[in-house]
Design a protein around this motif. Structure first.
Motif, PDB file in Angstrom:
ATOM      1  N   GLY A 206     -19.229   8.570 -14.889  1.00  0.00           N
ATOM      2  CA  GLY A 206     -18.350   8.531 -13.722  1.00  0.00           C
ATOM      3  C   GLY A 206     -17.080   9.321 -13.973  1.00  0.00           C
ATOM      4  N   ILE A 207     -16.412   9.719 -12.889  1.00  0.00           N
ATOM      5  CA  ILE A 207     -15.317  10.682 -13.017  1.00  0.00           C
ATOM      6  C   ILE A 207     -14.040  10.078 -13.596  1.00  0.00           C
ATOM      7  CG2 ILE A 207     -16.180  12.174 -11.190  1.00  0.00           C
ATOM      8  CD1 ILE A 207     -14.270  10.857  -9.253  1.00  0.00           C
ATOM      9  N   ARG A 208     -13.884   8.746 -13.573  1.00  0.00           N
ATOM     10  CA  ARG A 208     -12.668   8.122 -14.101  1.00  0.00           C
ATOM     11  C   ARG A 208     -12.952   7.114 -15.211  1.00  0.00           C
ATOM     12  NH1 ARG A 208     -11.721   8.892  -8.633  1.00  0.00           N
ATOM     13  NH2 ARG A 208      -9.779  10.039  -8.140  1.00  0.00           N
ATOM     14  N   HIS A 209     -14.142   7.143 -15.750  1.00  0.00           N
ATOM     15  CA  HIS A 209     -14.499   6.234 -16.845  1.00  0.00           C
ATOM     16  C   HIS A 209     -13.681   6.588 -18.096  1.00  0.00           C
ATOM     17  CE1 HIS A 209     -16.993   4.350 -19.980  1.00  0.00           C
ATOM     18  NE2 HIS A 209     -17.447   3.562 -19.017  1.00  0.00           N
ATOM     19  N   PRO A 210     -13.284   5.589 -18.913  1.00  0.00           N
ATOM     20  CA  PRO A 210     -12.507   5.879 -20.130  1.00  0.00           C
ATOM     21  C   PRO A 210     -13.145   6.922 -21.035  1.00  0.00           C
ATOM     22  CG  PRO A 210     -12.509   3.523 -19.701  1.00  0.00           C
ATOM     23  CD  PRO A 210     -13.428   4.144 -18.688  1.00  0.00           C
ATOM     24  N   LEU A 211     -14.487   6.907 -21.197  1.00  0.00           N
ATOM     25  CA  LEU A 211     -15.142   7.906 -22.039  1.00  0.00           C
ATOM     26  C   LEU A 211     -15.028   9.305 -21.435  1.00  0.00           C
ATOM     27  CD1 LEU A 211     -18.381   6.069 -23.240  1.00  0.00           C
ATOM     28  CD2 LEU A 211     -16.311   6.574 -24.554  1.00  0.00           C
ATOM     29  N   THR A 212     -15.051   9.374 -20.105  1.00  0.00           N
ATOM     30  CA  THR A 212     -14.883  10.660 -19.430  1.00  0.00           C
ATOM     31  C   THR A 212     -13.480  11.205 -19.680  1.00  0.00           C
ATOM     32  OG1 THR A 212     -16.381   9.869 -17.704  1.00  0.00           O
ATOM     33  CG2 THR A 212     -15.125  11.860 -17.241  1.00  0.00           C
ATOM     34  N   ILE A 213     -12.482  10.335 -19.617  1.00  0.00           N
ATOM     35  CA  ILE A 213     -11.106  10.754 -19.871  1.00  0.00           C
ATOM     36  C   ILE A 213     -10.942  11.202 -21.324  1.00  0.00           C
ATOM     37  CG2 ILE A 213      -8.704  10.026 -19.855  1.00  0.00           C
ATOM     38  CD1 ILE A 213     -10.040  10.391 -17.089  1.00  0.00           C
ATOM     39  N   HIS A 214     -11.613  10.499 -22.260  1.00  0.00           N
ATOM     40  CA  HIS A 214     -11.566  10.914 -23.662  1.00  0.00           C
ATOM     41  C   HIS A 214     -12.172  12.311 -23.831  1.00  0.00           C
ATOM     42  CE1 HIS A 214      -9.844   7.402 -25.479  1.00  0.00           C
ATOM     43  NE2 HIS A 214     -10.796   6.592 -25.040  1.00  0.00           N
ATOM     44  N   ALA A 215     -13.257  12.558 -23.122  1.00  0.00           N
ATOM     45  CA  ALA A 215     -13.882  13.887 -23.179  1.00  0.00           C
ATOM     46  C   ALA A 215     -12.926  14.953 -22.661  1.00  0.00           C
ATOM     47  CB  ALA A 215     -15.180  13.886 -22.369  1.00  0.00           C
ATOM     48  N   LEU A 216     -12.211  14.645 -21.590  1.00  0.00           N
ATOM     49  CA  LEU A 216     -11.262  15.590 -21.018  1.00  0.00           C
ATOM     50  C   LEU A 216     -10.104  15.849 -21.989  1.00  0.00           C
ATOM     51  CD1 LEU A 216     -10.337  17.338 -18.704  1.00  0.00           C
ATOM     52  CD2 LEU A 216      -9.349  15.312 -17.612  1.00  0.00           C
ATOM     53  N   THR A 217      -9.656  14.805 -22.698  1.00  0.00           N
ATOM     54  CA  THR A 217      -8.594  14.977 -23.687  1.00  0.00           C
ATOM     55  C   THR A 217      -9.050  15.903 -24.807  1.00  0.00           C
ATOM     56  OG1 THR A 217      -7.751  12.765 -23.198  1.00  0.00           O
ATOM     57  CG2 THR A 217      -7.062  13.753 -25.275  1.00  0.00           C
ATOM     58  N   LEU A 218     -10.322  15.780 -25.212  1.00  0.00           N
ATOM     59  CA  LEU A 218     -10.863  16.663 -26.237  1.00  0.00           C
ATOM     60  C   LEU A 218     -10.934  18.101 -25.737  1.00  0.00           C
ATOM     61  CD1 LEU A 218     -12.118  17.016 -29.020  1.00  0.00           C
ATOM     62  CD2 LEU A 218     -14.339  16.391 -28.048  1.00  0.00           C
TER      63      LEU A 218
END
Length: 521
Positions: free
Chosen positions: A253-265
């Motif tokens: 999903g677009i706002r899931h914590p793992l998605t946000i971690h991926a974006l930070t990477l």
């Protein structure tokens, strides 16, 4: 900016491997394109405000880079948008998976054999952007002659021939801390995948997630290091696609914590590449962009316990017809999937996200029109429109016209233009989307029916059979628009006009490269 110890070791390793710097004179301006696959403008904005993308935020607020959104058009798909970027056209490419009616072959956006055929056709009449440069992790090599690690060129059977030419691919192994850090991430996710596979009692789930993790986590990191090497060599044109965010947002999903971690990477990768560009002796125009956005999604099958092919079969209401789903992910290295019309009672559903193209074997040469469909299958269109997960259907009408149907009414297109809109129709797409759908209705490779799912409670119904959490939107709301960040005055001028089309924006990007850049021998 002083050279770090790590950069000094990298420089020594490259010289030891006898990797030559570019022969293109340093006074020739360079172009570096970094694509963050699947990241919408609005999600980037949220991430910047919450501190998840510190580098991209500093690039915009402190380094005088301009950010803006652009209209990616219909369909909002990687292989469509990138064809426009690299070749200046997306003619005939109507989805991530589609039927090439002229060649009578199915095309799949992540299959190397399919994409090589598509790219060969594009090269016949269009000059590829990356001539004399490098393309990494895109669907298209776009003429890259220095380093081409694209879907269209990757062939595992050619590795013995590729290794001597691309010996630089071993350089990331010289950074053991980074290598083992990524290996640890991969190992932890492998254990997690095995655990979930036992829970689901589904080995295919395990195999799918393993392959995706290998590609998206390990190779994305690897490719970012290879891109730094290309910058060090002074390669004049460099393009890198980072698909990690896109994959995680599809699954979580677009706002899931793992998605946000991926974006930070991904933000970290952007910073590393930017610092390499700053240290480079060649002056580069730096462009960071996305190709499409996503919204939250749910599985179409879960709406009524029927997959899209079963709904189509129910509408056809004739057991002599065979309805088959052609999946997006045919295996890597597979042969061309030929579309034969020997059996005139075959129906193929090519599902991708919120869109499904339905092809009848009796009409492979050109899409069937509405009049013929209703004569042969009188219940089909009505059956589809009454389904709670389907929002709109696009179908040809007569010889040159088309109609976009919903259960409440329709939009009538005449020769690629909007002619009439039913006043009773609800949930109407924006004018810009309707205008682009009118253009799309004339594409010769679209299905006899093009089905668009419905968005309910902020979630689009996904026609694919894997369980999605993110998809490429739908027509109960505007498509999430992608973004572009740049320091180029000419590209900035187009972006600042406000929400340009991809055609207009990418034309300005292609104008940045010098026609004097030759392909190295």
């Amino acid at each position: 900016m002083p050279m770090s110890v790590r950069d000094a070791l990298l420089s020594f390793a490259l010289r030891a491997l006898r990797l030559k710097t570019s022969e293109t004179p340093l006074q020739v301006p360079g172009l570096c394109i970094l694509q963050i696959d699947g990241l919408a403008f609005e999600i980037l904005k949220e991430a910047r405000l919450k501190g998840f993308c510190p580098f991209l935020d500093s690039l915009i607020t402190q380094e005088s880079y301009t950010v803006g959104k652009y209209f990616s058009g219909i369909p909002s798909s990687t292989v469509v948008v990138d064809a426009e970027l690299f070749y200046g056209t997306h003619d005939g490419i109507v989805s991530f998976t589609w039927l090439d009616r002229k060649k009578k072959q199915f095309r799949f956006g992540i299959n190397n054999v399919s994409m090589k055929s598509v790219e060969e056709e594009l090269k016949k009449n269009h000059t590829p952007l990356m001539l004399g440069g490098s393309s990494l992790m895109f669907a298209y090599g776009a003429g890259a002659s220095v380093l081409d690690l694209s879907t269209s060129e990757l062939d595992l059977h050619r590795l013995p021939q590729l290794i001597p030419r691309y010996r630089g691919i071993f350089v990331p192994l010289l950074n053991p801390i980074r290598f083992w850090k990524i290996f640890l991430v991969f190992f932890v996710n492998t254990i997690s995948s095995i655990f979930h596979s036992f829970q689901k009692r589904d080995f295919n789930y395990y195999r799918y997630t393993m392959i995706e993790l290998l590609i998206k986590i390990f190779l994305n990191d690897y490719a970012s290091v290879l891109t730094r090497i290309e910058i060090w060599k002074g390669t004049p044109k460099i393009a890198l696609n980072l698909s990690l965010y896109d994959h995680v947002s599809h699954v979580k999903g677009i706002r899931h914590p793992l998605t946000i971690h991926a974006l930070t990477l991904v933000d970290f990768y952007c910073r590393e590449l930017y610092l390499s560009l700053v240290r480079s002796k060649r002056k580069y125009s730096f462009i960071v962009l996305s190709d499409h956005g996503q919204i939250d999604a749910r599985l179409f099958r879960n709406i009524s316990n029927e997959s899209i092919d079963r709904v189509v079969a129910r509408g056809i209401d004739d057991d002599t017809f065979t309805v088959e789903v052609k999946h997006v992910g045919t295996r890597f290295g597979g042969k061309e999937v030929q579309a034969t019309s020997e059996n005139s009672k075959q129906v193929f559903v090519l599902a991708c996200g919120d869109t499904a193209h339905v092809y009848f074997s009796r009409s492979f040469d050109a899409p069937m029109n509405r009049e013929t469909l209703e004569e042969v299958f009188p219940k089909l269109v009505k059956t589809l429109l009454l389904h709670k997960g389907i929002g709109w259907i696009l179908v040809r009408s007569g010889e040159k016209d088309a109609i976009l149907l919903s259960k409440d009414g329709g939009v009538y297109f005449e020769n690629g233009k909007v002619k009439k809109i039913d006043t009773k129709a609800t949930g109407m797409p924006s004018k810009r989307i309707l205008d682009d759908l009118a253009r799309y209705s004339k594409e010769y490779n679209i299905g006899d029916l093009v089905i668009f799912s419905k968005v309910t409670e902020g979630k689009a119904a996904c026609f694919e059979e894997h369980t999605p959490s993110g998809a490429h939107a739908g027509f109960n709301g505007e498509e999430p628009w992608p973004f572009l960040i740049t320091n180029s005055p000419s590209v900035r001028a187009v972006l600042e006009k406000g929400e340009p089309s991809k055609e207009e924006l990418f034309r300005s990007v292609r104008c940045l490269v010098s026609s004097n850049v030759s392909s190295p021998t």
